[in-house]
Scaffold this active site. Structure first.
Site: not given
Ligand code: DX5
Ligand code: ZN
Length: 216
Positions: A7, A32, A34, A36, A65, A67, A136, A174
């Site tokens: 990630s 990956h 993220d 947000m 991903h 979110m 998740m 994840d």
């Molecule tokens: C959380 C993200 C994950 C996160 C994973 O909201 O979707 O992808 O970055 O990080 P670790 O492996 O540190 O939990």
């Molecule tokens: Zn993620």
């Protein structure tokens, strides 16, 4: 073969260029990313400009991903920027089937994600339309949280449903995955392992990814 997806936003944000090179050398299967929005989750990262920048830097497939609330508004932007897998949350849209179909139509692999409190039954109907289900194993929003162990039962349950229906759907997990617990996650049926701090929090990414791979 099972896949490992670092990630990237758990890396050094001021030196993503180098972080990408390092995980390339370390043999990452996917990157990956993220996204947000500060509404669906209590944190903000970046938009499709970041996906575009990473795409121009590497050929590793990008696992994006989302979110974000009502992801249908931005599907096209993320795919045009180079997302290979585009995952939306079941909780983030009312018209999940429409969004998933649009992702496929635009040429990316659709994934659906569920939060820790969302039961597997909520994705029963969409299962036949997605390539990936992302379970998740932390509440989304932040890297570095503790793995929620009850997620393992969800993975096993989903795995049975996928086999019973003879689907090819991959299970991605994840949140909170490290060398120490990656075997449990893999043995429950995960095919894609996401890890942020479990990789970027270590000194040698290559060694860490190799150790993880041995345990898959
Ligand atoms: C959380 C993200 C994950 C996160 C994973 O909201 O979707 O992808 O970055 O990080 P670790 O492996 O540190 O939990
Ligand atoms: Zn993620």
């Amino acid at each position: 073969m099972k896949k490992i997806a670092p990630s990237i936003l758990s890396g050094n944000l001021l030196n993503l260029d180098r972080e990408i090179e390092l995980i390339e050398e370390a043999g990452a299967d996917l990157i990956h990313v993220d996204i947000m929005d500060g509404i669906f989750v209590p944190n903000i990262t970046a938009g499709w400009g970041l996906v575009d920048a990473i795409r121009n830097k590497t050929d590793i497939p990008l696992d994006v991903h989302l979110m974000i609330d009502r992801p249908e508004r931005y599907i096209e932007d993320f795919i045009n920027s180079g997302a290979n897998i585009l995952t939306v949350h079941q909780e983030g849209t009312i018209h999940l089937h429409r969004v998933v179909e649009k992702i496929r139509e635009l040429g990316a692999s659709p994934g659906v994600a569920i939060n820790p409190a969302t039961p597997i039954s909520f994705i029963q109907e969409i299962l036949n339309y997605v390539d990936i289900v992302l379970i998740m194993s932390v509440n989304p929003g932040f890297s570095g949280q503790e793995f929620i162990y009850s997620s393992l039962f969800k993975i096993e349950k989903l795995c049975k449903i996928i086999s019973a229906r003879q689907l090819e759907t991959l299970i991605e997990v994840d949140g909170g995955i490290k060398v120490l617990n990656v075997a449990d996650v893999s043995n429950s049926g995960a095919g894609i392992i996401v890890s942020g701090s479990g990789i970027f929090g270590t000194d040698n990414y290559k060694e860490t990814i190799e150790l993880m791979r041995e345990r898959l």
